[in-house]
Design an enzyme around this catalytic site. Structure first.
Site, short mmCIF file in Angstrom:
data_model
loop_
_atom_site.label_atom_id
_atom_site.label_comp_id
_atom_site.label_asym_id
_atom_site.label_seq_id
_atom_site.Cartn_x
_atom_site.Cartn_y
_atom_site.Cartn_z
N ASP A 179 0.85 -1.20 0.00
CA ASP A 179 0.00 0.00 0.00
C ASP A 179 0.88 1.26 0.00
O ASP A 179 0.61 2.22 -0.72
CB ASP A 179 -0.90 -0.03 1.25
CG ASP A 179 -2.14 0.84 1.10
OD1 ASP A 179 -2.59 1.09 -0.04
OD2 ASP A 179 -2.67 1.27 2.13
N HIS A 262 -4.56 2.45 -7.17
CA HIS A 262 -5.76 2.14 -6.40
C HIS A 262 -6.97 1.91 -7.31
O HIS A 262 -7.86 1.12 -6.98
CB HIS A 262 -6.04 3.21 -5.34
CG HIS A 262 -5.30 2.96 -4.06
ND1 HIS A 262 -3.98 3.29 -3.89
CD2 HIS A 262 -5.69 2.36 -2.90
CE1 HIS A 262 -3.59 2.92 -2.67
NE2 HIS A 262 -4.62 2.35 -2.05
N HIS A 265 -6.61 -1.55 -8.30
CA HIS A 265 -7.01 -2.36 -7.12
C HIS A 265 -8.53 -2.53 -7.08
O HIS A 265 -9.05 -3.62 -6.90
CB HIS A 265 -6.52 -1.70 -5.84
CG HIS A 265 -7.28 -2.14 -4.61
ND1 HIS A 265 -8.43 -1.49 -4.18
CD2 HIS A 265 -7.09 -3.17 -3.77
CE1 HIS A 265 -8.89 -2.12 -3.11
NE2 HIS A 265 -8.10 -3.14 -2.84
N HIS A 279 -5.61 -5.91 0.83
CA HIS A 279 -5.64 -4.65 0.08
C HIS A 279 -4.26 -4.32 -0.52
O HIS A 279 -4.13 -4.09 -1.72
CB HIS A 279 -6.09 -3.53 1.04
CG HIS A 279 -5.98 -2.15 0.48
ND1 HIS A 279 -6.94 -1.61 -0.34
CD2 HIS A 279 -5.02 -1.20 0.63
CE1 HIS A 279 -6.58 -0.38 -0.68
NE2 HIS A 279 -5.43 -0.10 -0.11
#
Ligand SMILES: [Zn+2]
Length: 364
Positions: A179, A262, A265, A279
């Site tokens: 992340d 993201h 993602h 995540h």
């Protein structure tokens, strides 16, 4: 569609948690720290650490504040927030403390906001950059995302006990590095395209400085920190990576802005094969896809990829459970990533679903 379609604001900004403390056995200072904000805290403890935290928390708060402890049910839903809000009102709580992983922490943020009380966050894993942020992700009872709740202010205090983080499975620390890896790549994209950050202004230069330091810290201390975590021997490298995963990445993404990593993602989450992955693990593959979209230098791409491999982050779709991705699967991911208004358009390059599909094919 080109980037820069939301660069209307001439304001620049940055946001931070009110206070940040980190160190071994920091939890021992919890009562003292809470007493700066209130006298009747409601402590919401993640069910995953319910057994191990109750006693140390009671000891840390003894004779300092009158605590009320409640076990978090597991999900950050409107129902769970309402339940804890009622409970906080019944005990006349004047500060809300969340202890645990992302969902328990987000619930505590939302409860504190509804009650207009100070909010203290005690993360027990370093798996993402959520703890310092003013964002809570609200889920539906079926497990799907309901909405992002953007709060007017960040937590008043984030207290990180690095000994607790070292006790958690190393996979969480690695995911947190995935992340954190996105933070520089996405903030840099926003800087180049003059795009807004998560609270609707352009970022101040301090956001890029912090994002850069986040990346440099990962490269310098990541592998050593993982070794310290695996051996449960927390040292300086682990402290540096906890700071990078939680504080630097948190400030960097909120103030610098988010982009393709993201968005991809979010696209990957459309495939049920990826649901077993964390995540940050999905974000890591998103970072590689983003760098391919940006046509980043091969040297930088290889550096990021080798870092991922060295610490055990996935670098391909098959390592996220998507073996032999079908055209339908790739287009599902790309269409979700490229929804109108999505953060992927914060990139300073041309974005189309077809381009996203092509880079995903390179990552099969
Ligand atoms: Zn993230």
């Amino acid at each position: 569609m080109f980037a820069g379609n939301q660069n209307q604001s001439r304001m620049k900004g940055a946001r931070f948690p009110g206070r940040y403390l980190q160190g071994q056995n920091a939890l021992q200072h919890l009562g003292q720290e809470i007493s700066r904000f209130g006298q009747r805290p409601l402590l919401i403890i993640d069910r995953g650490v319910w057994e191990i935290l109750q006693e140390p928390v009671r000891n840390a708060c003894a004779n300092l504040v009158d605590i009320f402890i409640e076990r978090h049910a597991g999900d950050c839903t409107k129902q769970e927030i309402a339940r804890l809000q009622r409970h906080a009102q019944q005990c006349q709580a004047d500060v809300v403390v969340g202890l645990g992983g992302g969902k328990a922490l987000d619930t505590a943020k939302a409860v504190a906001w509804h009650l207009a009380t100070p909010n203290i966050i005690v993360p027990t894993i370093a798996a993402s950059d959520a703890p310092c942020s003013a964002l809570a992700v609200i889920y539906r009872e079926d497990g799907s995302v309901d909405h992002d709740l953007f709060l007017p202010r960040n937590p008043d205090l984030v207290l990180v006990d690095s000994a607790l983080i070292a006790q958690a499975p190393a996979r969480f620390l690695v995911a947190g590095m995935g992340d954190a890896l996105a933070t520089f790549c996405e903030a840099e994209a926003c800087r180049l395209s003059n795009s807004n950050n998560s609270f609707g202004t352009r970022g101040l230069p301090i956001a890029w400085t912090i994002a850069r330091q986040c990346l440099d810290t990962l490269f310098e201390f990541g592998e050593q920190a993982l070794a310290e975590c695996r051996d449960q021997q927390p040292g300086e490298a682990l402290e540096r990576i906890i700071e990078a995963n939680i504080l630097l990445s948190g400030i960097g993404f909120e103030s610098g802005g988010v982009a393709a990593a993201h968005a991809i993602h979010h696209g990957l989450c459309e495939l049920h094969e990826t649901h077993a992955y964390l995540h940050g693990e999905k974000v890591a593959v998103g970072v590689l896809a983003e760098l391919l979209l940006q046509q980043a230098s091969d040297e930088f791409y290889q550096r990021v990829k080798h870092f991922c491999i060295a610490i055990g982050l996935p670098v391909s779709l098959s390592q996220l459970g998507i073996h032999h991705a079908t055209p339908e699967q790739l287009s599902l991911v790309a269409e979700r990533a490229c929804k109108p208004g999505e953060i992927i358009y914060n990139e300073a390059v041309e974005i189309t679903p077809e381009r996203v599909i092509r880079v995903l094919q390179q990552l099969a």
